[in-house]
Structures are given as structure tokens and as C-alpha cells.
Design a protein around this motif. Structure first.
Motif, PDB file in Angstrom:
ATOM      1  N   ASP A 137       0.857  -1.180   0.000  1.00  0.00           N
ATOM      2  CA  ASP A 137       0.000   0.000   0.000  1.00  0.00           C
ATOM      3  C   ASP A 137       0.897   1.236   0.000  1.00  0.00           C
ATOM      4  O   ASP A 137       1.807   1.345   0.829  1.00  0.00           O
ATOM      5  CB  ASP A 137      -0.889   0.011   1.243  1.00  0.00           C
ATOM      6  CG  ASP A 137      -1.987  -1.041   1.177  1.00  0.00           C
ATOM      7  OD1 ASP A 137      -2.347  -1.428   0.053  1.00  0.00           O
ATOM      8  OD2 ASP A 137      -2.477  -1.459   2.236  1.00  0.00           O
ATOM      9  N   ASP A 148      -4.723  12.388  -2.107  1.00  0.00           N
ATOM     10  CA  ASP A 148      -4.651  11.078  -1.470  1.00  0.00           C
ATOM     11  C   ASP A 148      -5.604  10.085  -2.134  1.00  0.00           C
ATOM     12  O   ASP A 148      -5.286   8.898  -2.274  1.00  0.00           O
ATOM     13  CB  ASP A 148      -4.977  11.185   0.022  1.00  0.00           C
ATOM     14  CG  ASP A 148      -3.818  11.757   0.829  1.00  0.00           C
ATOM     15  OD1 ASP A 148      -2.735  11.965   0.246  1.00  0.00           O
ATOM     16  OD2 ASP A 148      -3.998  12.008   2.036  1.00  0.00           O
ATOM     17  N   LEU A 149      -6.769  10.565  -2.549  1.00  0.00           N
ATOM     18  CA  LEU A 149      -7.707   9.692  -3.260  1.00  0.00           C
ATOM     19  C   LEU A 149      -7.080   9.139  -4.537  1.00  0.00           C
ATOM     20  O   LEU A 149      -7.231   7.957  -4.857  1.00  0.00           O
ATOM     21  CB  LEU A 149      -8.986  10.456  -3.618  1.00  0.00           C
ATOM     22  CG  LEU A 149     -10.091  10.519  -2.555  1.00  0.00           C
ATOM     23  CD1 LEU A 149     -11.201  11.449  -3.014  1.00  0.00           C
ATOM     24  CD2 LEU A 149     -10.640   9.138  -2.259  1.00  0.00           C
ATOM     25  N   ARG A 150      -6.369   9.994  -5.252  1.00  0.00           N
ATOM     26  CA  ARG A 150      -5.739   9.540  -6.479  1.00  0.00           C
ATOM     27  C   ARG A 150      -4.700   8.461  -6.196  1.00  0.00           C
ATOM     28  O   ARG A 150      -4.613   7.466  -6.917  1.00  0.00           O
ATOM     29  CB  ARG A 150      -5.070  10.720  -7.200  1.00  0.00           C
ATOM     30  CG  ARG A 150      -4.610  10.335  -8.591  1.00  0.00           C
ATOM     31  CD  ARG A 150      -3.353  11.053  -9.023  1.00  0.00           C
ATOM     32  NE  ARG A 150      -2.886  10.503 -10.290  1.00  0.00           N
ATOM     33  CZ  ARG A 150      -2.155   9.388 -10.399  1.00  0.00           C
ATOM     34  NH1 ARG A 150      -1.786   8.714  -9.311  1.00  0.00           N
ATOM     35  NH2 ARG A 150      -1.786   8.925 -11.571  1.00  0.00           N
ATOM     36  N   MET A 152      -4.635   6.317  -3.738  1.00  0.00           N
ATOM     37  CA  MET A 152      -5.290   5.069  -3.353  1.00  0.00           C
ATOM     38  C   MET A 152      -6.001   4.410  -4.533  1.00  0.00           C
ATOM     39  O   MET A 152      -6.044   3.178  -4.632  1.00  0.00           O
ATOM     40  CB  MET A 152      -6.247   5.315  -2.189  1.00  0.00           C
ATOM     41  CG  MET A 152      -5.496   5.565  -0.878  1.00  0.00           C
ATOM     42  SD  MET A 152      -6.552   5.777   0.572  1.00  0.00           S
ATOM     43  CE  MET A 152      -6.886   7.539   0.476  1.00  0.00           C
ATOM     44  N   LEU A 153      -6.556   5.200  -5.435  1.00  0.00           N
ATOM     45  CA  LEU A 153      -7.147   4.628  -6.646  1.00  0.00           C
ATOM     46  C   LEU A 153      -6.072   3.975  -7.507  1.00  0.00           C
ATOM     47  O   LEU A 153      -6.277   2.891  -8.073  1.00  0.00           O
ATOM     48  CB  LEU A 153      -7.876   5.701  -7.447  1.00  0.00           C
ATOM     49  CG  LEU A 153      -9.275   6.104  -6.973  1.00  0.00           C
ATOM     50  CD1 LEU A 153      -9.811   7.241  -7.828  1.00  0.00           C
ATOM     51  CD2 LEU A 153     -10.227   4.916  -6.996  1.00  0.00           C
ATOM     52  N   ARG A 194      -8.608  -0.127   4.245  1.00  0.00           N
ATOM     53  CA  ARG A 194      -8.392   0.628   3.009  1.00  0.00           C
ATOM     54  C   ARG A 194      -9.608   1.489   2.679  1.00  0.00           C
ATOM     55  O   ARG A 194      -9.477   2.649   2.268  1.00  0.00           O
ATOM     56  CB  ARG A 194      -8.105  -0.333   1.859  1.00  0.00           C
ATOM     57  CG  ARG A 194      -6.707  -0.954   1.895  1.00  0.00           C
ATOM     58  CD  ARG A 194      -6.569  -2.031   0.846  1.00  0.00           C
ATOM     59  NE  ARG A 194      -5.223  -2.607   0.834  1.00  0.00           N
ATOM     60  CZ  ARG A 194      -4.919  -3.747   0.218  1.00  0.00           C
ATOM     61  NH1 ARG A 194      -5.852  -4.428  -0.453  1.00  0.00           N
ATOM     62  NH2 ARG A 194      -3.671  -4.204   0.255  1.00  0.00           N
ATOM     63  N   ARG A 195     -10.790   0.923   2.867  1.00  0.00           N
ATOM     64  CA  ARG A 195     -12.009   1.693   2.589  1.00  0.00           C
ATOM     65  C   ARG A 195     -12.120   2.877   3.555  1.00  0.00           C
ATOM     66  O   ARG A 195     -12.463   3.993   3.139  1.00  0.00           O
ATOM     67  CB  ARG A 195     -13.239   0.801   2.707  1.00  0.00           C
ATOM     68  CG  ARG A 195     -14.542   1.572   2.557  1.00  0.00           C
ATOM     69  CD  ARG A 195     -15.760   0.670   2.520  1.00  0.00           C
ATOM     70  NE  ARG A 195     -16.986   1.447   2.605  1.00  0.00           N
ATOM     71  CZ  ARG A 195     -17.517   2.154   1.611  1.00  0.00           C
ATOM     72  NH1 ARG A 195     -16.914   2.176   0.432  1.00  0.00           N
ATOM     73  NH2 ARG A 195     -18.629   2.824   1.770  1.00  0.00           N
ATOM     74  N   MET A 198      -9.971   5.699   2.466  1.00  0.00           N
ATOM     75  CA  MET A 198     -10.508   6.452   1.333  1.00  0.00           C
ATOM     76  C   MET A 198     -11.646   7.361   1.770  1.00  0.00           C
ATOM     77  O   MET A 198     -11.756   8.506   1.313  1.00  0.00           O
ATOM     78  CB  MET A 198     -10.978   5.498   0.233  1.00  0.00           C
ATOM     79  CG  MET A 198      -9.844   4.802  -0.489  1.00  0.00           C
ATOM     80  SD  MET A 198     -10.290   4.264  -2.165  1.00  0.00           S
ATOM     81  CE  MET A 198     -10.459   5.822  -3.017  1.00  0.00           C
ATOM     82  N   ALA A 201     -10.241  10.364   3.262  1.00  0.00           N
ATOM     83  CA  ALA A 201      -9.712  11.265   2.235  1.00  0.00           C
ATOM     84  C   ALA A 201     -10.845  12.063   1.585  1.00  0.00           C
ATOM     85  O   ALA A 201     -10.685  13.248   1.275  1.00  0.00           O
ATOM     86  CB  ALA A 201      -8.938  10.475   1.179  1.00  0.00           C
ATOM     87  N   ASP A 221     -17.449   8.258  -2.013  1.00  0.00           N
ATOM     88  CA  ASP A 221     -16.378   7.261  -2.052  1.00  0.00           C
ATOM     89  C   ASP A 221     -16.721   6.135  -3.019  1.00  0.00           C
ATOM     90  O   ASP A 221     -15.877   5.705  -3.812  1.00  0.00           O
ATOM     91  CB  ASP A 221     -16.149   6.705  -0.646  1.00  0.00           C
ATOM     92  CG  ASP A 221     -15.088   5.624  -0.616  1.00  0.00           C
ATOM     93  OD1 ASP A 221     -13.912   5.941  -0.873  1.00  0.00           O
ATOM     94  OD2 ASP A 221     -15.434   4.452  -0.346  1.00  0.00           O
ATOM     95  N   VAL A 225     -14.518   4.730  -6.191  1.00  0.00           N
ATOM     96  CA  VAL A 225     -13.979   3.367  -6.167  1.00  0.00           C
ATOM     97  C   VAL A 225     -14.691   2.458  -7.167  1.00  0.00           C
ATOM     98  O   VAL A 225     -14.070   1.569  -7.770  1.00  0.00           O
ATOM     99  CB  VAL A 225     -14.072   2.774  -4.742  1.00  0.00           C
ATOM    100  CG1 VAL A 225     -13.555   1.342  -4.717  1.00  0.00           C
ATOM    101  CG2 VAL A 225     -13.285   3.619  -3.755  1.00  0.00           C
TER     102      VAL A 225
END
Length: 262
Positions: A137, A148-150, A152-153, A194-195, A198, A201, A221, A225
Motif C-alpha cells: 500500500d 490522497d484519493l488519487r 489510493m485509486l 483501506r475503505r 478512502m 480522504a 467514495d 472506487v
């Protein structure tokens, strides 16, 4: 996976063989810290003759430890051998359900107690095997929203690529879903955190004015996702281009309605 040679294909896109799983399990009840070569040993302090407490020369004094005794130190080599043993058995065609702690210990060249000091049961061990094979991760700032969303995606896309390029990893996931206890362990210790990361974020992005504040954050979210999960899980033949995360974010921010006509 970044390459198809034996070791990297076997472990996914991981590039470090010494990662220790999370600190799971503990020393079995009744175990003595002096019964293993992994435990440090020491000698009690001695008090000279004529000491005020009356202790004779050379006799051990009852002095308190300067700090609480620590637990048995972990052996990174032992943990690596255990994880590799499970992977080797799976590569040889052994099903997850057929693996026993005894068989794993024998293959790894360790005792069963060595395994149980690190994992409380097979499910915890198997989850760490999967995590060892998956790409790591990536770190996130914990303060940014969309940035941060980017990240994790993109991590979700990379894990999808890893499953596609490793028949073993793909097979393990297929078996996990038919074992509810194992899947629940993986979901609770890997997917759920992980969820949550996100969703947090998304909250930061809303607070920063990057996203609307009149929608439920969990719905937002899911909108981010969902497209990546469709591509990586439900459409295994769909392309996963390098810019997919950016394209998803851009489409959501711009919306799907056509531009207003002037």
C-alpha cells in the motif's frame, strides 16, 4: 507484478523479501522466555560480602529489573521461511483448505510454536501471505483530499494488475472467497481499513472545498472506487491504463451531463 521471473511472479509486485507481517498473536500461555534461542539471557547481579542486606559474597541479589521484560524477539528469517513455505505449498498445488500448521511448520523447518507465536490461526497466516504477495500500500499524506484519493485509486489499479499477472495470486483469491472465515479475516484486516482510509480522504476533500458538501461521503467514495473495481474485478479483460485513476477523477469532477448550450 513487474516481471514474470519465478521469484517476482510468485510474490506479486513486492520488492522486499524481509517484510514482517503485523504483530499478531503472542507467546503461548505458560511459555518461558528462557526456552528458546530467540530469547535473550542474562545473569543476576551479585552483591559483595558485607552488603547492608546481609547477602553473602557471590549470592544473587533480588534486584528489580530496571524496566519490564520484553517479549520474545521475533526472527525475520523465521517469518520469511514460514511465508515462503505456504507459497511453495500453494505453488505445488496444495489447496488452502488442505494446508495444516504441521505441514507448514515442517516445510519451513520451524516448530509449530514458532508459527503460533506470530499468528493465532491459519486464517491470520494466510491473510499475511496474500498481503506479502500483493504490491505494498503506498503512503499517503493523511492531510490531502483529492491527492490522497488519487494515490489510493492508483494502488487499487496496481493490485488489479498484480492479480492478472500472477495465476497463483488469482487462484488464492478465488479460494479465499469460498472460505468465509478466511475471507472475513481478509476483509476485516485489509479491505475495511483501506475503505476507511478512502472515506477519510473524501472527508478531507469536502472540508477543503474540493468536493460538494451536500452529498453523503460514503456515496462519494463509492462513486470514485466503483469504476476501478468494475475494471479490476468484474471485467478482468478490461484495460487498466496508467492514467485510469486520473480519468475517473476528472470524469466525476466534470460530471456526465453535456455542456450547456449557449
Amino acid at each position: 507484478m513487474q516481471g514474470q521471473d519465478g521469484e517476482r511472479d510468485r510474490r506479486g509486485a513486492r520488492n522486499g523479501g524481509d517484510r514482517s507481517p503485523g504483530a499478531r498473536g503472542g507467546m503461548p500461555a505458560g511459555a518461558s522466555a528462557g526456552t528458546s534461542a530467540e530469547a535473550p539471557t542474562g545473569t543476576p547481579a551479585e552483591v559483595p560480602a558485607g552488603a547492608p542486606d546481609g547477602t553473602s559474597a557471590g549470592a544473587p541479589a533480588e534486584v528489580p529489573d530496571p524496566e519490564p521484560r520484553r517479549g520474545r524477539p521475533r526472527s525475520a528469517a523465521a517469518e520469511r521461511a514460514i511465508l515462503d513455505a505456504v507459497i511453495a505449498l500453494l505453488e505445488a498445488g496444495e489447496p488452502l483448505a488442505g494446508l495444516s500448521i504441521e505441514r507448514i511448520a515442517r516445510t519451513a523447518g520451524v516448530g509449530k510454536a514458532t508459527i503460533y507465536r506470530r499468528w493465532s490461526d491459519k486464517e491470520e497466516l494466510f491473510v499475511d501471505v496474500v498481503r506479502d504477495m500483493e504490491p505494498d500500500d503506498p503512503p499517503v499524506s493523511g492531510t490531502e483530499g483529492l491527492a490522497d484519493l488519487r494515490v489510493m485509486l492508483e494502488s487499487l489499479r496496481t493490485r488489479g494488475l498484480a492479480q492478472r499477472s500472477s495465476a497463483l495470486l488469482h487462484n488464492i483469491f478465488a479460494q479465499m472467497k469460498s472460505h468465509p472465515k478466511l475471507w472475513d479475516e481478509y476483509h476485516g484486516t485489509v479491505i475495511a481499513p483501506r475503505r476507511l482510509a478512502m472515506v477519510e480522504a473524501v472527508r478531507r476533500a469536502v472540508a477543503a472545498g474540493e468536493l460538494r458538501d451536500d452529498l453523503d461521503v460514503e456515496l462519494i467514495d463509492d462513486l470514485f472506487v466503483g469504476p476501478m473495481l468494475v475494471r479490476t474485478v468484474h471485467r478482468p479483460d478490461a484495460p487498466l491504463p496508467d492514467d485510469l485513476a486520473d480519468r475517473i477523477i476528472t470524469a466525476l469532477l466534470q460530471g456526465l451531463a453535456p455542456a450547456a448550450r449557449v
